[in-house]
Design an enzyme around this catalytic site. Structure first.
Site, PDB file in Angstrom:
ATOM      1  N   ASP A   6       0.833  -1.122   0.109  1.00 39.59           N
ATOM      2  CA  ASP A   6       0.040   0.077   0.096  1.00 39.59           C
ATOM      3  C   ASP A   6       0.725   1.242  -0.004  1.00 39.59           C
ATOM      4  O   ASP A   6       2.154   1.287   0.430  1.00 39.59           O
ATOM      5  CB  ASP A   6      -0.737  -0.169   1.302  1.00 39.59           C
ATOM      6  CG  ASP A   6      -1.788   1.163   1.256  1.00 39.59           C
ATOM      7  OD1 ASP A   6      -2.499   1.529  -0.034  1.00 39.59           O
ATOM      8  OD2 ASP A   6      -1.954   1.995   2.301  1.00 39.59           O
ATOM      9  N   SER A   7       0.200   2.341  -0.283  1.00 38.27           N
ATOM     10  CA  SER A   7       0.961   3.591  -0.263  1.00 38.27           C
ATOM     11  C   SER A   7       1.444   4.074   0.947  1.00 38.27           C
ATOM     12  O   SER A   7       2.118   4.893   1.275  1.00 38.27           O
ATOM     13  CB  SER A   7       0.121   4.848  -1.104  1.00 38.27           C
ATOM     14  OG  SER A   7      -1.157   4.729  -0.364  1.00 38.27           O
ATOM     15  N   CYS A  69      -3.663  -0.944  -2.314  1.00 37.73           N
ATOM     16  CA  CYS A  69      -4.042   0.387  -2.587  1.00 37.73           C
ATOM     17  C   CYS A  69      -4.982   0.353  -3.826  1.00 37.73           C
ATOM     18  O   CYS A  69      -4.462   0.004  -4.892  1.00 37.73           O
ATOM     19  CB  CYS A  69      -2.710   1.003  -2.950  1.00 37.73           C
ATOM     20  SG  CYS A  69      -2.703   2.660  -3.162  1.00 37.73           S
ATOM     21  N   GLU A 154      -6.411   9.570   8.746  1.00 41.55           N
ATOM     22  CA  GLU A 154      -5.190   9.498   9.231  1.00 41.55           C
ATOM     23  C   GLU A 154      -4.992  10.310  10.538  1.00 41.55           C
ATOM     24  O   GLU A 154      -4.290  10.163  11.361  1.00 41.55           O
ATOM     25  CB  GLU A 154      -4.080   9.823   8.243  1.00 41.55           C
ATOM     26  CG  GLU A 154      -3.973   8.843   7.161  1.00 41.55           C
ATOM     27  CD  GLU A 154      -2.709   8.399   6.348  1.00 41.55           C
ATOM     28  OE1 GLU A 154      -1.849   9.247   6.360  1.00 41.55           O
ATOM     29  OE2 GLU A 154      -2.602   7.401   5.780  1.00 41.55           O
ATOM     30  N   CYS A 186     -11.190   2.840  -1.577  1.00 42.10           N
ATOM     31  CA  CYS A 186      -9.891   3.295  -0.977  1.00 42.10           C
ATOM     32  C   CYS A 186      -9.726   2.496   0.474  1.00 42.10           C
ATOM     33  O   CYS A 186     -10.615   2.449   1.084  1.00 42.10           O
ATOM     34  CB  CYS A 186     -10.209   4.907  -0.671  1.00 42.10           C
ATOM     35  SG  CYS A 186      -8.842   5.612   0.258  1.00 42.10           S
ATOM     36  N   HIS A 188      -8.532   3.353   3.341  1.00 41.05           N
ATOM     37  CA  HIS A 188      -9.073   4.256   4.610  1.00 41.05           C
ATOM     38  C   HIS A 188     -10.575   4.335   4.908  1.00 41.05           C
ATOM     39  O   HIS A 188     -10.882   4.575   5.674  1.00 41.05           O
ATOM     40  CB  HIS A 188      -8.485   5.708   4.500  1.00 41.05           C
ATOM     41  CG  HIS A 188      -6.794   5.785   4.399  1.00 41.05           C
ATOM     42  ND1 HIS A 188      -6.155   5.166   3.675  1.00 41.05           N
ATOM     43  CD2 HIS A 188      -6.250   6.424   5.540  1.00 41.05           C
ATOM     44  CE1 HIS A 188      -4.986   5.549   3.983  1.00 41.05           C
ATOM     45  NE2 HIS A 188      -4.832   6.261   5.001  1.00 41.05           N
TER      46      HIS A 188
HETATM   47  N1  DGL Z   1      -4.055   3.901  -0.469  1.00 45.07           N
HETATM   48  C1  DGL Z   1      -4.698   4.760  -0.947  1.00 45.07           C
HETATM   49  C2  DGL Z   1      -5.821   4.093  -1.894  1.00 45.07           C
HETATM   50  O1  DGL Z   1      -6.555   3.211  -1.437  1.00 45.07           O
HETATM   51  C3  DGL Z   1      -5.240   5.850  -0.291  1.00 45.07           C
HETATM   52  C4  DGL Z   1      -4.099   6.687   0.158  1.00 45.07           C
HETATM   53  C5  DGL Z   1      -3.250   7.664  -0.974  1.00 45.07           C
HETATM   54  O2  DGL Z   1      -3.910   8.540  -1.577  1.00 45.07           O
HETATM   55  O3  DGL Z   1      -2.142   7.126  -1.082  1.00 45.07           O
HETATM   56  O4  DGL Z   1      -6.530   4.621  -2.771  1.00 45.07           O
END
Ligand code: DGL
Length: 268
Positions: A6-7, A69, A154, A186, A188
């Site tokens: 993930d990012s 992600c 976050e 997403c 989050h």
């Molecule tokens: N992990 C990213 C997603 O699921 C969200 C956070 C980001 O923008 O890096 O799209």
């Protein structure tokens, strides 16, 4: 070993579901916290970063990598599957979260009116429209970018009146379209699921990544014994971040909901 990328922290919600439903396997998680967020970046950059992450996880021994992600799944997965893997790693697999969520959306939708919320990059990519249309050509898809939601989660603002106000503003735009299913596109957004369900009302099913993707992974491994056989099963989980390991350990617990034993720095 199964790699989860993930990012940043968000993909830990997906890893948590894997550890619950498929606890027998070994996992390596990589969060690119030094370069997060991906959600507002260009396709070329998201592809380059995601490819580096996949190479890192392959070098750690992962046979299968899940792009937890949504943004990376939307903007980089196809090219990784079609160009990078056949040329460099024909025996490894990389899967994303978009197709599992699209399949689940089609399955539960009663009237074929599906909403998707995600980062700007995910929504602008149109990937959910494409995948949903492949599965059911008559489906109506309504996307809504919600760029303020990742920082709100976050910062721990879930449930605060300010967060609910922003959430309502985003959701009312697709609620008006009378959708019967909403995909949380997403990492989050599962943290906001209760508030989202309350705002959308009981006539709208809300699908999240962790539940959906973990069920699909079980199914995938059953259908692909040639991959499943190559996965190691010692119940280990290793954690890597491209930023500060101590901070990852502290904040990651919120996403994983248990203490992360040791976090290592990854240089991509
Ligand atoms: N992990 C990213 C997603 O699921 C969200 C956070 C980001 O923008 O890096 O799209």
């Amino acid at each position: 070993m199964i790699g989860v990328f993930d990012s940043g922290f968000g993909g830990l919600t997906i890893l948590r579901a894997f550890l619950t439903k498929l606890p027998q396997y070994d996992y390596t998680y990589l969060g690119d916290n030094a370069r997060t967020p991906y959600g507002n970046k260009s396709q070329a950059v998201i592809y380059a970063y995601t490819r580096q992450a996949v190479e890192f996880l392959f070098a750690r021994g992962c046979v299968l990598v899940i792009l937890a992600c949504n943004t990376a799944s939307a903007k980089a997965l196809r090219r990784i599957q079609q160009e990078f893997l056949p040329a460099a790693y024909p025996d490894r697999r990389v899967l994303g979260v978009v197709i599992p969520l699209a399949e689940a959306g089609i399955k539960v939708s009663r009237y074929g009116r599906i909403g998707v919320i995600g980062t700007r990059a995910t929504i602008e990519s149109g990937v959910y429209e494409q995948e949903l249309a492949k599965l059911s050509p008559d489906v109506k898809v309504f996307g809504q970018a919600c760029p303020l939601l990742v920082p709100l989660v976050e910062e721990g603002w879930v449930g605060k009146p300010e967060a609910n106000m922003i959430l309502k503003k985003y959701l009312y735009r697709i609620k008006r379209k009378k959708i019967d299913t909403l995909i949380l596109g997403c990492t989050h957004y599962p943290f906001l699921q209760k508030d989202i369900e309350r705002i959308m009302g009981k006539n709208c099913r809300v699908l999240n990544g962790p539940d959906t993707v973990s069920d699909k992974l079980i199914d995938y491994l059953e259908r692909h014994p040639e991959i499943q056989r190559r996965l190691t099963c010692k119940r280990n989980a290793a954690f890597f971040t491209t930023d500060d390991p101590d901070r990852f350990e502290l904040l990651g617990q919120k996403f994983l909901r248990y203490n992360i034993p040791q976090v290592n720095r990854a240089l991509l």
